[in-house]
Design an enzyme around this catalytic site. Structure first.
Site, PDB file in Angstrom:
ATOM      1  N   HIS A 134      39.801  41.971  20.528  1.00 38.72           N
ATOM      2  CA  HIS A 134      40.202  41.857  22.004  1.00 38.72           C
ATOM      3  C   HIS A 134      41.242  42.991  22.593  1.00 38.72           C
ATOM      4  O   HIS A 134      42.259  42.964  22.860  1.00 38.72           O
ATOM      5  CB  HIS A 134      40.931  40.701  22.047  1.00 38.72           C
ATOM      6  CG  HIS A 134      41.263  40.135  23.785  1.00 38.72           C
ATOM      7  ND1 HIS A 134      41.289  39.052  24.170  1.00 38.72           N
ATOM      8  CD2 HIS A 134      41.148  41.307  24.960  1.00 38.72           C
ATOM      9  CE1 HIS A 134      41.558  38.837  25.516  1.00 38.72           C
ATOM     10  NE2 HIS A 134      41.567  40.204  25.851  1.00 38.72           N
ATOM     11  N   ARG A 162      35.842  36.626  28.253  1.00 36.12           N
ATOM     12  CA  ARG A 162      36.608  35.805  27.423  1.00 36.12           C
ATOM     13  C   ARG A 162      35.896  34.881  26.318  1.00 36.12           C
ATOM     14  O   ARG A 162      34.369  34.697  26.696  1.00 36.12           O
ATOM     15  CB  ARG A 162      37.457  34.536  28.330  1.00 36.12           C
ATOM     16  CG  ARG A 162      38.379  35.466  29.275  1.00 36.12           C
ATOM     17  CD  ARG A 162      39.932  35.879  28.364  1.00 36.12           C
ATOM     18  NE  ARG A 162      40.944  36.195  29.218  1.00 36.12           N
ATOM     19  CZ  ARG A 162      40.964  37.735  29.702  1.00 36.12           C
ATOM     20  NH1 ARG A 162      40.484  38.670  28.698  1.00 36.12           N
ATOM     21  NH2 ARG A 162      42.031  38.180  30.204  1.00 36.12           N
TER      22      ARG A 162
HETATM   23  P1  NDP Z   1      37.434  40.247  39.518  1.00 39.28           P
HETATM   24  O1  NDP Z   1      37.990  38.973  39.812  1.00 39.28           O
HETATM   25  O2  NDP Z   1      37.724  41.718  40.260  1.00 39.28           O
HETATM   26  O3  NDP Z   1      35.894  40.031  39.306  1.00 39.28           O
HETATM   27  C1  NDP Z   1      35.328  38.820  39.079  1.00 39.28           C
HETATM   28  C2  NDP Z   1      33.742  39.085  39.382  1.00 39.28           C
HETATM   29  O4  NDP Z   1      33.342  37.769  38.772  1.00 39.28           O
HETATM   30  C3  NDP Z   1      33.461  38.954  40.830  1.00 39.28           C
HETATM   31  O5  NDP Z   1      32.311  39.812  41.142  1.00 39.28           O
HETATM   32  C4  NDP Z   1      33.091  37.544  41.279  1.00 39.28           C
HETATM   33  O6  NDP Z   1      32.247  37.306  42.142  1.00 39.28           O
HETATM   34  C5  NDP Z   1      32.365  36.923  39.753  1.00 39.28           C
HETATM   35  N1  NDP Z   1      32.445  35.834  39.527  1.00 39.28           N
HETATM   36  C6  NDP Z   1      33.494  34.928  39.242  1.00 39.28           C
HETATM   37  N2  NDP Z   1      33.202  33.570  39.364  1.00 39.28           N
HETATM   38  C7  NDP Z   1      31.791  33.663  39.312  1.00 39.28           C
HETATM   39  C8  NDP Z   1      30.560  32.524  39.449  1.00 39.28           C
HETATM   40  N3  NDP Z   1      31.047  31.454  39.042  1.00 39.28           N
HETATM   41  N4  NDP Z   1      29.510  33.142  39.509  1.00 39.28           N
HETATM   42  C9  NDP Z   1      29.145  34.136  39.370  1.00 39.28           C
HETATM   43  N5  NDP Z   1      29.960  35.264  39.613  1.00 39.28           N
HETATM   44  C10 NDP Z   1      31.414  35.156  39.542  1.00 39.28           C
HETATM   45  O7  NDP Z   1      37.675  40.410  37.846  1.00 39.28           O
HETATM   46  P2  NDP Z   1      37.892  42.012  36.900  1.00 39.28           P
HETATM   47  O8  NDP Z   1      36.500  42.607  37.185  1.00 39.28           O
HETATM   48  O9  NDP Z   1      39.030  42.406  37.183  1.00 39.28           O
HETATM   49  O10 NDP Z   1      38.109  41.090  35.319  1.00 39.28           O
HETATM   50  C11 NDP Z   1      36.951  40.388  34.883  1.00 39.28           C
HETATM   51  C12 NDP Z   1      37.204  39.639  33.740  1.00 39.28           C
HETATM   52  O11 NDP Z   1      37.121  40.794  32.715  1.00 39.28           O
HETATM   53  C13 NDP Z   1      38.809  39.251  33.614  1.00 39.28           C
HETATM   54  O12 NDP Z   1      38.981  37.752  34.267  1.00 39.28           O
HETATM   55  C14 NDP Z   1      39.029  39.071  32.154  1.00 39.28           C
HETATM   56  O13 NDP Z   1      38.374  37.829  31.595  1.00 39.28           O
HETATM   57  C15 NDP Z   1      38.160  40.189  31.576  1.00 39.28           C
HETATM   58  N6  NDP Z   1      38.896  41.178  30.935  1.00 39.28           N
HETATM   59  C16 NDP Z   1      38.763  41.478  29.712  1.00 39.28           C
HETATM   60  C17 NDP Z   1      39.450  42.438  28.809  1.00 39.28           C
HETATM   61  C18 NDP Z   1      39.307  42.681  27.396  1.00 39.28           C
HETATM   62  O14 NDP Z   1      40.010  43.574  27.049  1.00 39.28           O
HETATM   63  N7  NDP Z   1      38.087  42.157  26.959  1.00 39.28           N
HETATM   64  C19 NDP Z   1      40.478  43.226  29.824  1.00 39.28           C
HETATM   65  C20 NDP Z   1      40.643  42.970  31.141  1.00 39.28           C
HETATM   66  C21 NDP Z   1      39.629  41.976  31.618  1.00 39.28           C
HETATM   67  P3  NDP Z   1      32.676  37.507  43.759  1.00 39.28           P
HETATM   68  O15 NDP Z   1      32.696  39.188  43.765  1.00 39.28           O
HETATM   69  O16 NDP Z   1      31.824  36.832  44.384  1.00 39.28           O
HETATM   70  O17 NDP Z   1      34.091  37.040  43.796  1.00 39.28           O
END
Ligand code: NDP
Length: 308
Positions: A271, A223
């Site tokens: 995006h 984001r």
């Molecule tokens: P998930 O919820 O499946 O995965 C999130 C990951 O981030 C997890 O591994 C989580 O850790 C890690 N994480 C979260 N908070 C922290 C932190 N504070 N420190 C370290 N690691 C952290 O999300 P997705 O993979 O489905 O999607 C990720 C993001 O991609 C979405 O939230 C969105 O913002 C973005 N996105 C962008 C798009 C675009 O077109 N540009 C389209 C779709 C998504 P843990 O494994 O420990 O929970």
């Protein structure tokens, strides 16, 4: 018992057809044609209405039509209402394609060759093996994992970073604050695939850039709020960051005249890295409704205490 859809109406028409086929017994409506608000049990929304709880008192599940829910105002969503983000194969495939394109373009000097073509310059540059280009992914969720699996197949040494400890075949996994330092120190191409939360806002900042090897590439597909824009501009101008690929910005659209539009080291896209695909999204929603009815955990249920 109505299923209400509140997002892009063109894609809504596709949802209506697909839902009609998959669940003919469930009336499907597209905002603003809400029908009887008391009958609305399920809502799929990009942006839920502000008075959600009062307008639809019998709502049972809020489905986000996107993978992230950072733009939701959770204070306006009844605390007991389950919020489910979109986890579907179409989004995953789109993201894998985009990040692969960005990494390979960088790895094979695509931009340099485009510039050379325009200058009518026939000049080759050394091709480095993938094994010498270290990739690091912030976020080991649905998308980060899929991207790493693809990049690993090219032979890039791969590492990832998450909040809690994770294990992934052939990927060096790091977690937590200490783990971040280790990941950055060995990363030539950094990809941000984190959700935007209070803990990750502004993570792509000067301090982080300084921990990467000089000239590293930053790809932000998370984001816009993950990036401190002025820090990136400074790091690009100083050469600490060699190139940036930005699919997300804050605000979106990026205002006219913003330095990213014309920066020679920035590739900017509006995006579009990945988009929810109606066919696979409806499959995911139908499967989650089945799980919900059978008392099984839904895929993509948001943990409000963590913000993702
Ligand atoms: P998930 O919820 O499946 O995965 C999130 C990951 O981030 C997890 O591994 C989580 O850790 C890690 N994480 C979260 N908070 C922290 C932190 N504070 N420190 C370290 N690691 C952290 O999300 P997705 O993979 O489905 O999607 C990720 C993001 O991609 C979405 O939230 C969105 O913002 C973005 N996105 C962008 C798009 C675009 O077109 N540009 C389209 C779709 C998504 P843990 O494994 O420990 O929970």
């Amino acid at each position: 018992m109505t299923f209400l859809y509140k997002a892009d109406p063109v894609r809504g028409a596709a949802w209506a057809e697909l839902m009609g086929r998959a669940m003919p017994e469930m009336p499907f409506r597209i905002w603003p044609d809400i029908g009887d608000p008391l009958a609305v049990r399920f809502l799929a929304a990009w942006q839920p209405p502000v008075d959600l709880g009062t307008q639809f008192p019998h709502l049972e599940i809020l489905f986000a039509t996107g993978a992230g829910t950072d733009h939701f105002d959770f204070s306006a969503i009844p605390p007991s209402l389950p919020v489910v983000r979109m986890v579907e194969s179409g989004i995953v495939q789109g993201m894998v394609e985009y990040v692969t394109l960005a990494v390979l373009s960088q790895h094979r000097d695509w931009r340099t060759y485009q510039e050379q073509q325009r200058a009518q310059t026939w000049q080759s540059h050394r091709v480095y093996p993938a094994a010498s280009r270290r990739v690091g992914v912030l976020g080991l969720g649905t998308l980060g994992r899929a991207v790493l699996e693809q990049l690993r197949s090219f032979g890039f040494p791969c590492a990832g970073w998450s909040r809690s400890p994770q294990q992934l075949n052939g990927v060096e996994c790091h977690h937590g604050a200490e783990g971040l330092q280790a990941l950055l120190a060995r990363t030539d191409i950094l990809i941000c695939l984190l959700p935007l939360t209070d803990s990750t806002r502004g993570i792509l900042c000067q301090r982080l850039f300084d921990q990467l090897p000089r000239g590293a590439t930053v790809i932000n597909v998370g984001r816009g709020g993950h990036l401190v824009q002025d820090d990136l501009l400074r790091a690009l101008d100083a050469g600490q960051i060699g190139n940036a690929v930005l699919d997300v910005c804050d605000p979106e659209p990026l205002p006219p005249g913003h330095p990213f539009w014309t920066h020679p080291k920035v590739v900017l896209t509006p995006h579009i890295a990945s988009m929810t695909q109606p066919e696979t999204a409806v499959e995911a929603v139908v499967e989650n409704l089945r799980r919900y009815r059978q008392g099984l955990p839904m895929v993509g249920l948001v943990d409000r205490s963590l913000g993702y």
